[in-house]
Design a protein around this motif. Sequence first.
Motif, PDB file in Angstrom:
ATOM      1  N   GLY A 222       0.855  -1.177   0.000  1.00  0.00           N
ATOM      2  CA  GLY A 222       0.000   0.000   0.000  1.00  0.00           C
ATOM      3  C   GLY A 222       0.886   1.221   0.000  1.00  0.00           C
ATOM      4  N   PRO A 223       0.296   2.392   0.168  1.00  0.00           N
ATOM      5  CA  PRO A 223       1.106   3.620   0.133  1.00  0.00           C
ATOM      6  C   PRO A 223       2.187   3.619   1.213  1.00  0.00           C
ATOM      7  CG  PRO A 223      -1.237   4.125   0.072  1.00  0.00           C
ATOM      8  CD  PRO A 223      -1.108   2.660   0.364  1.00  0.00           C
ATOM      9  N   GLY A 224       3.426   3.448   0.808  1.00  0.00           N
ATOM     10  CA  GLY A 224       4.551   3.535   1.723  1.00  0.00           C
ATOM     11  C   GLY A 224       4.904   2.270   2.483  1.00  0.00           C
ATOM     12  N   PHE A 225       4.217   1.140   2.243  1.00  0.00           N
ATOM     13  CA  PHE A 225       4.526  -0.071   3.007  1.00  0.00           C
ATOM     14  C   PHE A 225       4.407  -1.336   2.161  1.00  0.00           C
ATOM     15  CE2 PHE A 225      -0.068  -0.061   3.328  1.00  0.00           C
ATOM     16  CZ  PHE A 225      -0.406  -1.401   3.313  1.00  0.00           C
ATOM     17  N   TRP A 226       4.997  -2.406   2.725  1.00  0.00           N
ATOM     18  CA  TRP A 226       4.936  -3.766   2.150  1.00  0.00           C
ATOM     19  C   TRP A 226       4.512  -4.722   3.246  1.00  0.00           C
ATOM     20  CZ3 TRP A 226       5.467  -4.216  -2.896  1.00  0.00           C
ATOM     21  CH2 TRP A 226       6.108  -3.182  -3.566  1.00  0.00           C
ATOM     22  N   ARG A 227       3.846  -5.804   2.876  1.00  0.00           N
ATOM     23  CA  ARG A 227       3.574  -6.903   3.806  1.00  0.00           C
ATOM     24  C   ARG A 227       4.309  -8.121   3.257  1.00  0.00           C
ATOM     25  NH1 ARG A 227      -2.340  -7.926   4.569  1.00  0.00           N
ATOM     26  NH2 ARG A 227      -1.897  -8.008   2.437  1.00  0.00           N
ATOM     27  N   VAL A 228       5.277  -8.600   4.031  1.00  0.00           N
ATOM     28  CA  VAL A 228       6.132  -9.711   3.612  1.00  0.00           C
ATOM     29  C   VAL A 228       6.199 -10.704   4.762  1.00  0.00           C
ATOM     30  CG1 VAL A 228       8.440 -10.388   2.858  1.00  0.00           C
ATOM     31  CG2 VAL A 228       7.527  -8.160   2.180  1.00  0.00           C
ATOM     32  N   GLY A 229       5.852 -11.956   4.482  1.00  0.00           N
ATOM     33  CA  GLY A 229       5.930 -12.986   5.509  1.00  0.00           C
ATOM     34  C   GLY A 229       5.134 -12.650   6.763  1.00  0.00           C
ATOM     35  N   GLY A 230       4.008 -11.951   6.594  1.00  0.00           N
ATOM     36  CA  GLY A 230       3.162 -11.604   7.729  1.00  0.00           C
ATOM     37  C   GLY A 230       3.572 -10.338   8.460  1.00  0.00           C
ATOM     38  N   GLN A 231       4.667  -9.709   8.054  1.00  0.00           N
ATOM     39  CA  GLN A 231       5.138  -8.478   8.690  1.00  0.00           C
ATOM     40  C   GLN A 231       4.834  -7.280   7.792  1.00  0.00           C
ATOM     41  OE1 GLN A 231       9.264  -8.584  10.068  1.00  0.00           O
ATOM     42  NE2 GLN A 231       9.277 -10.769   9.622  1.00  0.00           N
ATOM     43  N   VAL A 232       4.546  -6.147   8.422  1.00  0.00           N
ATOM     44  CA  VAL A 232       4.381  -4.908   7.672  1.00  0.00           C
ATOM     45  C   VAL A 232       5.680  -4.118   7.809  1.00  0.00           C
ATOM     46  CG1 VAL A 232       3.122  -2.731   7.515  1.00  0.00           C
ATOM     47  CG2 VAL A 232       1.886  -4.858   7.984  1.00  0.00           C
ATOM     48  N   ILE A 233       6.244  -3.746   6.667  1.00  0.00           N
ATOM     49  CA  ILE A 233       7.503  -3.012   6.632  1.00  0.00           C
ATOM     50  C   ILE A 233       7.251  -1.690   5.918  1.00  0.00           C
ATOM     51  CG2 ILE A 233       9.875  -2.971   5.771  1.00  0.00           C
ATOM     52  CD1 ILE A 233       8.194  -6.264   6.018  1.00  0.00           C
ATOM     53  N   GLU A 234       7.562  -0.602   6.580  1.00  0.00           N
ATOM     54  CA  GLU A 234       7.416   0.703   5.957  1.00  0.00           C
ATOM     55  C   GLU A 234       8.713   1.057   5.225  1.00  0.00           C
ATOM     56  OE1 GLU A 234       5.894   3.752   8.479  1.00  0.00           O
ATOM     57  OE2 GLU A 234       4.323   2.450   9.269  1.00  0.00           O
ATOM     58  N   GLY A 235       8.580   1.649   4.057  1.00  0.00           N
ATOM     59  CA  GLY A 235       9.739   2.057   3.286  1.00  0.00           C
ATOM     60  C   GLY A 235      10.230   0.956   2.363  1.00  0.00           C
ATOM     61  N   PRO A 236      11.409   1.146   1.808  1.00  0.00           N
ATOM     62  CA  PRO A 236      11.978   0.162   0.881  1.00  0.00           C
ATOM     63  C   PRO A 236      12.246  -1.174   1.590  1.00  0.00           C
ATOM     64  CG  PRO A 236      13.196   2.232   0.786  1.00  0.00           C
ATOM     65  CD  PRO A 236      12.264   2.318   1.951  1.00  0.00           C
ATOM     66  N   VAL A 237      12.162  -2.249   0.827  1.00  0.00           N
ATOM     67  CA  VAL A 237      12.402  -3.580   1.380  1.00  0.00           C
ATOM     68  C   VAL A 237      13.232  -4.397   0.387  1.00  0.00           C
ATOM     69  CG1 VAL A 237      10.249  -4.564   0.477  1.00  0.00           C
ATOM     70  CG2 VAL A 237      11.294  -5.566   2.494  1.00  0.00           C
ATOM     71  N   LEU A 238      14.114  -5.216   0.920  1.00  0.00           N
ATOM     72  CA  LEU A 238      14.877  -6.178   0.131  1.00  0.00           C
ATOM     73  C   LEU A 238      14.511  -7.546   0.664  1.00  0.00           C
ATOM     74  CD1 LEU A 238      17.021  -7.107  -1.881  1.00  0.00           C
ATOM     75  CD2 LEU A 238      18.760  -6.585  -0.151  1.00  0.00           C
TER      76      LEU A 238
END
Length: 120
Positions: free
Chosen positions: A18-34
């Motif tokens: 969504g705007p400004g975040f990712w959901r990966v493996g059940g976690q919400v991460i704000e900002g860029p993600v690798l």
Amino acid sequence: MRITEVEFRGEMPVQGYGPGFWRVGGQVIEGPVLVGPGGLHPWGGLEDAAALVEIAGRVDVLFLGMGGEIAPVPRALREAVELTGQGLDVMASPSAARAYNVLLSEGRRVAAALIPVGGV
């Protein structure tokens, strides 16, 4: 129609964004993600080539999601990744996340560096 359950063999798929975040493996991460071998990795965005260089040799394909739309890759980042011999596939972040999940489900050695849609 036959539905086949997708298995990710211990790796973390991108489940949403969504705007400004990712959901990966059940976690919400704000900002860029690798996301890649072993799960989530710290990544400071387009200024952080070191994180992408560090995973060289552990992935065959590296997707770079540039946000809501495809954009030019900063020269320093592109050159640092190219020196490792990694392939860098550049696209909009939603497309990169989908492509990452597909290759991950096939058991491929893949990573995705994703800028959120909506900025950062």
